[in-house]
Design an enzyme around this catalytic site. Structure first.
Site, mmCIF file in Angstrom:
data_model
loop_
_atom_site.group_PDB
_atom_site.id
_atom_site.type_symbol
_atom_site.label_atom_id
_atom_site.label_comp_id
_atom_site.label_asym_id
_atom_site.label_seq_id
_atom_site.Cartn_x
_atom_site.Cartn_y
_atom_site.Cartn_z
ATOM 1 N N LYS A 261 46.879 27.592 -28.797
ATOM 2 C CA LYS A 261 45.539 27.531 -29.420
ATOM 3 C C LYS A 261 44.929 26.149 -29.255
ATOM 4 C CE LYS A 261 47.054 29.174 -33.458
ATOM 5 N NZ LYS A 261 48.101 30.165 -33.547
ATOM 6 N N SER B 13 52.949 29.098 -30.023
ATOM 7 C CA SER B 13 51.799 29.672 -30.717
ATOM 8 C C SER B 13 50.772 28.591 -31.058
ATOM 9 C CB SER B 13 52.296 30.367 -31.992
ATOM 10 O OG SER B 13 51.249 30.646 -32.866
ATOM 11 N N ASP C 195 48.380 35.219 -28.173
ATOM 12 C CA ASP C 195 49.020 34.614 -29.358
ATOM 13 C C ASP C 195 48.596 35.359 -30.619
ATOM 14 O OD1 ASP C 195 50.251 32.621 -31.173
ATOM 15 O OD2 ASP C 195 48.167 32.250 -31.672
ATOM 16 N N HIS D 70 46.599 19.997 -36.603
ATOM 17 C CA HIS D 70 47.091 21.324 -36.982
ATOM 18 C C HIS D 70 48.339 21.154 -37.816
ATOM 19 C CE1 HIS D 70 47.102 25.716 -36.358
ATOM 20 N NE2 HIS D 70 48.401 25.595 -36.546
ATOM 21 N N ARG E 190 54.757 38.914 -35.328
ATOM 22 C CA ARG E 190 55.834 38.078 -35.890
ATOM 23 C C ARG E 190 55.778 38.068 -37.414
ATOM 24 N NH1 ARG E 190 54.294 32.865 -33.805
ATOM 25 N NH2 ARG E 190 55.999 32.040 -35.017
#
Ligand code: URA
Length: 448
Positions: free
Chosen positions: A191, A187, A165, A86, A172
């Site tokens: 995930k 966050s 989230d 990620h 946000r």
């Protein structure tokens, strides 16, 4: 509602910099998720958390509440390691599109839950959706099936995966509370922890185009995410990579997908290829503890050169409803109505190519969003043809703008001229190394 949980008190406590009781914070978050705490109180809380920070205990509560708001994928039936990567987000970052099929080719299963553009940064889902027919809104059952058959699948966050989230992320994005270390860490990790992985690689961008421009803050973010993963039993490694200039040449959804396909063909920009190979090698080592770094890199290089990951990308596209023939003719992704070259008004050395204004211009060109769920134009964007350190003459090519109309061309050309800062011929340019620090610096027992 618990007696200890009065939303306004929680906001005040955080506003005044106090540490929240875990049970009170959890009740506040769960109350929001159930619709008992309104958006305006959550927005106020996020701003207080942004300004005052969250300590490790509070961050852990946030991760837990986000994770438990949905379900965790059970992929334990797959006959191999399950490793994902990620990125914290940048400009021109199309690495995931190359890495997922490459890692699958290396024997890993890659169940990738990716995001859309956030603030000035691009998103993997938007890039994939530039491919005609490509679906990122898979059911969990279909997603698991594609991972099993193809070795990788890429989809968006669903109601089943960390839905708390999803709601906080959208809030946000529009309340100026994105670039907070604990909020980003929680966050991303919520995930990734829901993906049922056996290993996770994080690409933490650093430089003016990243959410964390300074090295120390990027390092802190990397350390926080690695600690969250490991505390929950997920071997996690982070690499700091440069985002003080765009990655590769293409900036724009369709253009970036085309460039990812070039990279899968063994071509494309050298910086993109270098990041892809370094990250594939790290993922391979997460899946095969004990494998030496040079061996992992050699295997990744050989696999990328074999052409097989390109064929796997075709299968991934087709399994997700897209037109697989795009890998044979990726220039079909160039759908902008108009394009124009932009040339240097004076010669010299390129000192800087500032990434953030390019990302912001992408939104103005229609390739990013100003409101949630806004449709975007996959064809618009930039080819940035210069890198810091290049020597160019007057009239040399800075890049190409792809736009939907004449006004877009003007805006894009002005942006490209302003992001390329020129110095005198012979000026020395100090730029951030493409591959920065690793967290942890070397293998630790927790990795094996
Ligand atoms: N990516 C995420 O998933 N979350 C953030 O907060 C920032 C980048």
């Amino acid at each position: 509602m618990l007696p200890s949980m009065i939303p306004a008190r929680i906001i005040e406590e955080k506003r005044d910099g106090r540490t929240l009781e875990p049970s009170a914070l959890a009740a506040f978050l769960e109350g929001y998720f159930r619709g008992e705490v309104p958006d305006y109180q959550m927005a106020a809380f996020l701003m207080a958390a942004y300004l005052r920070g969250l300590d490790d205990g509070e961050t852990d509560v946030l991760v837990r509440c986000m994770l438990e708001s949905g379900s965790t994928l059970d992929l334990s039936h797959l006959p191999g390691p399950r490793v994902d990567k990620h990125s914290t987000g940048g400009i021109g970052d199309k690495v995931s599109l190359v890495l997922a099929p490459l890692a699958a080719e290396l024997g890993l299963f890659v169940p990738m839950i990716a995001g859309r553009g956030l603030a000035h940064t691009g998103g993997t889902l938007d890039k994939l959706e530039a491919i005609p027919g490509f679906r990122t809104d898979l059911s969990v059952t279909r997603f698991k099936e594609v991972v099993r058959r193809v070795g990788c699948a890429i989809m968006g966050q669903t109601q089943e995966i960390a839905p708390l989230d999803r709601r906080l992320y959208a809030m946000r994005d529009v309340t100026g509370t994105v670039s907070s270390i604990p909020l980003i860490a929680a966050s991303i990790m919520s995930k990734k922890l829901a993906e049922g992985l056996t290993g996770l690689l994080l690409d933490v961008k650093v430089g003016s185009g990243a959410f964390m421009p300074e090295e120390e803050r990027a390092q802190e973010l990397a350390e926080k995410m690695v600690a969250i993963g490991r505390a929950r039993g997920l071997p996690t490694v982070a690499l700091l990579t440069a985002m003080d200039r765009p990655l590769g040449v293409a900036v724009g959804n369709g253009l970036e997908t085309e460039e990812a396909i070039e990279c899968l063909r063994g071509q494309g920009p050298a910086d993109l290829r270098e990041i892809v190979l370094a990250e594939a090698a790290e993922m391979l080592r997460l899946g095969n503890p004990g494998l030496a770094a040079p061996d992992a890199l050699r295997r990744a290089d050989a696999a990328l050169g074999s052409g097989e990951p390109l064929e796997r990308f075709r299968r991934l596209i087709e399994a997700q409803g897209g037109d697989g023939s795009i890998v044979d003719r990726p220039e079909r992704l160039r759908t902008a109505a108009v394009r124009a070259e932009v040339r240097a008004e004076a010669g010299g050395t390129v000192l800087e190519v500032a990434p953030r204004p390019l990302g912001e211009a992408m939104i103005a060109l229609g390739g990013g969003r100003t409101m949630m769920h806004q449709p975007i134009d996959p064809g618009v964007g930039f080819e940035v043809r210069v890198r810091p350190g290049d020597a160019i003459g007057r009239g040399g090519l800075l890049g190409v703008v792809h736009a939907k109309d004449e006004a877009g061309l003007q805006l894009g050309a002005a942006t490209l001229r302003s992001v390329v800062r020129m110095g005198a011929a012979g000026d020395v340019v100090v730029r951030r190394p493409l591959l920065g620090r690793r967290v942890p610096p070397t293998e630790s027992p927790a990795e094996s």
